[in-house]
Design an enzyme around this catalytic site. Structure first.
Site, PDB file in Angstrom:
ATOM      1  N   LEU A 110      -4.619  36.777 -72.748  1.00  0.00           N
ATOM      2  CA  LEU A 110      -3.943  37.682 -73.573  1.00  0.00           C
ATOM      3  C   LEU A 110      -3.594  39.040 -72.917  1.00  0.00           C
ATOM      4  CD1 LEU A 110      -4.364  36.504 -77.158  1.00  0.00           C
ATOM      5  CD2 LEU A 110      -2.763  35.859 -75.359  1.00  0.00           C
ATOM      6  N   ASP A 164       5.677  37.874 -67.878  1.00  0.00           N
ATOM      7  CA  ASP A 164       6.517  36.477 -67.893  1.00  0.00           C
ATOM      8  C   ASP A 164       7.834  36.587 -67.137  1.00  0.00           C
ATOM      9  OD1 ASP A 164       4.831  35.586 -69.831  1.00  0.00           O
ATOM     10  OD2 ASP A 164       6.062  36.320 -71.481  1.00  0.00           O
ATOM     11  N   HIS A 207       3.590  29.605 -69.516  1.00  0.00           N
ATOM     12  CA  HIS A 207       3.953  29.970 -70.547  1.00  0.00           C
ATOM     13  C   HIS A 207       4.580  29.203 -71.668  1.00  0.00           C
ATOM     14  CE1 HIS A 207       5.620  33.473 -73.144  1.00  0.00           C
ATOM     15  NE2 HIS A 207       6.706  32.648 -73.316  1.00  0.00           N
ATOM     16  N   GLU A 213       1.584  21.322 -71.568  1.00  0.00           N
ATOM     17  CA  GLU A 213       0.884  22.060 -70.702  1.00  0.00           C
ATOM     18  C   GLU A 213      -0.495  21.142 -70.052  1.00  0.00           C
ATOM     19  OE1 GLU A 213      -0.355  25.982 -72.534  1.00  0.00           O
ATOM     20  OE2 GLU A 213       1.127  25.470 -73.728  1.00  0.00           O
ATOM     21  N   ASN A 225       0.428  31.813 -64.051  1.00  0.00           N
ATOM     22  CA  ASN A 225       0.355  31.796 -65.547  1.00  0.00           C
ATOM     23  C   ASN A 225       1.220  30.665 -66.173  1.00  0.00           C
ATOM     24  OD1 ASN A 225      -0.166  32.540 -68.098  1.00  0.00           O
ATOM     25  ND2 ASN A 225       1.705  33.653 -68.265  1.00  0.00           N
ATOM     26  N   GLY A 250      -9.033  27.878 -74.817  1.00  0.00           N
ATOM     27  CA  GLY A 250      -9.336  27.249 -73.439  1.00  0.00           C
ATOM     28  C   GLY A 250      -9.142  25.748 -73.453  1.00  0.00           C
ATOM     29  N   SER A 251      -8.077  25.224 -74.222  1.00  0.00           N
ATOM     30  CA  SER A 251      -8.008  23.857 -73.956  1.00  0.00           C
ATOM     31  C   SER A 251      -7.272  23.521 -72.698  1.00  0.00           C
ATOM     32  CB  SER A 251      -7.144  23.204 -75.135  1.00  0.00           C
ATOM     33  OG  SER A 251      -5.787  23.561 -75.144  1.00  0.00           O
ATOM     34  N   ASN A 252      -6.395  24.427 -72.416  1.00  0.00           N
ATOM     35  CA  ASN A 252      -5.865  24.170 -70.699  1.00  0.00           C
ATOM     36  C   ASN A 252      -6.926  24.277 -69.808  1.00  0.00           C
ATOM     37  OD1 ASN A 252      -2.850  23.908 -70.726  1.00  0.00           O
ATOM     38  ND2 ASN A 252      -3.089  25.240 -72.330  1.00  0.00           N
TER      39      ASN A 252
HETATM   40  C1  GRF Z   1      -1.165  28.025 -74.323  1.00  0.00           C
HETATM   41  O1  GRF Z   1      -0.191  27.680 -75.143  1.00  0.00           O
HETATM   42  C2  GRF Z   1      -0.731  28.733 -73.309  1.00  0.00           C
HETATM   43  O2  GRF Z   1       0.388  28.610 -72.678  1.00  0.00           O
HETATM   44  C3  GRF Z   1      -0.552  30.306 -73.795  1.00  0.00           C
HETATM   45  O3  GRF Z   1      -1.766  30.222 -74.566  1.00  0.00           O
HETATM   46  C4  GRF Z   1      -2.131  29.057 -75.040  1.00  0.00           C
HETATM   47  C5  GRF Z   1      -3.648  28.671 -74.723  1.00  0.00           C
HETATM   48  O4  GRF Z   1      -4.061  27.634 -75.310  1.00  0.00           O
HETATM   49  N1  GRF Z   1      -0.665  31.011 -72.452  1.00  0.00           N
HETATM   50  P1  GRF Z   1      -5.564  27.127 -74.849  1.00  0.00           P
HETATM   51  O5  GRF Z   1      -6.588  28.355 -75.203  1.00  0.00           O
HETATM   52  O6  GRF Z   1      -5.605  26.492 -73.676  1.00  0.00           O
HETATM   53  O7  GRF Z   1      -5.974  26.025 -76.064  1.00  0.00           O
END
Ligand code: GRF
Length: 196
Positions: free
Chosen positions: A91, A151, A110, A180, A108, A18-20
């Site tokens: 996922l 996708d 990608h 990202e 989403n 969940g870093s994003n």
């Molecule tokens: C990211 O690379 C995103 O593009 C992909 O899964 C990864 C998730 O990374 N769909 P995080 O959990 O946000 O660190």
């Protein structure tokens, strides 16, 4: 552009670290445009849930079969008046019922330049390994709407990064993740501004 409309209510769906999600939470923390109303996962041990708790955001875990079936997920999102679903490393395939209930409201990211390196099984390090194996000179990110095919939804935004000859899959992943983290929150924000 300043909107007169109420804040958009976002739900983030994530399966892993969940870093994003973290970047999105931080970005919208003081925003007038949107707030994060919920973080959803299919894995009770996902680090993203801890991140949400620290930020005092409600969380919900659904089982894989609950996601597949969809009814309870949709009910919760509707009860909480969620406007947009942001997938950030989620996922599971999004069920058709959810897509129908949130048309053009599911987004989403990608970690490659679609249509290259997308589709079933193309996630996380598999993507970066494939980019490496094909001696690509660039990779990048694609932010897109979610439709019924993995996708393949309409592309909203892409950004590329140059790859060097010696870039390993890990280095490619690091370069792409930096893109990202920077762009995903900002692209969401722009999208909300344009649709308000
Ligand atoms: C990211 O690379 C995103 O593009 C992909 O899964 C990864 C998730 O990374 N769909 P995080 O959990 O946000 O660190």
């Amino acid at each position: 552009m300043i909107s007169n409309n109420a804040k958009s209510n976002l739900a983030i769906f994530a399966s892993g670290s969940g870093s994003n999600a973290q970047k999105i939470i931080e970005y919208f923390d003081a925003s007038l445009n949107a707030e994060i109303g919920l973080v959803v996962s299919n894995r009770a041990e996902a680090l993203v849930l801890e991140r949400a708790h620290k930020a005092q955001i409600d969380t919900q875990v659904f089982s894989n079969s609950q996601f597949k079936e969809g009814t309870e997920v949709i009910r919760l999102l509707q009860n909480l008046k969620i406007d947009y679903i942001i997938l950030a490393g989620f996922l599971l395939k999004i069920p058709i019922a959810l897509i129908r209930n949130f048309p053009r409201k599911i987004i989403n990211i990608h970690p490659a330049l679609l249509p290259k390196y997308g589709g079933k099984g193309m996630y996380g390090k598999h993507v970066h390994q494939a980019v490496f194996d094909h001696f690509e000179v660039e990779s990048g990110i694609t932010i897109h709407y979610v439709n019924e095919a993995y996708d393949e939804g309409q592309i909203i935004f892409q950004k590329s990064v140059t790859l060097e000859l010696l870039d390993t899959p890990d280095i490619i992943a690091t370069k792409v993740l930096a893109l990202e983290h920077h762009h995903y929150p900002r692209v969401i924000d722009n999208l909300l501004t344009l649709s308000n």
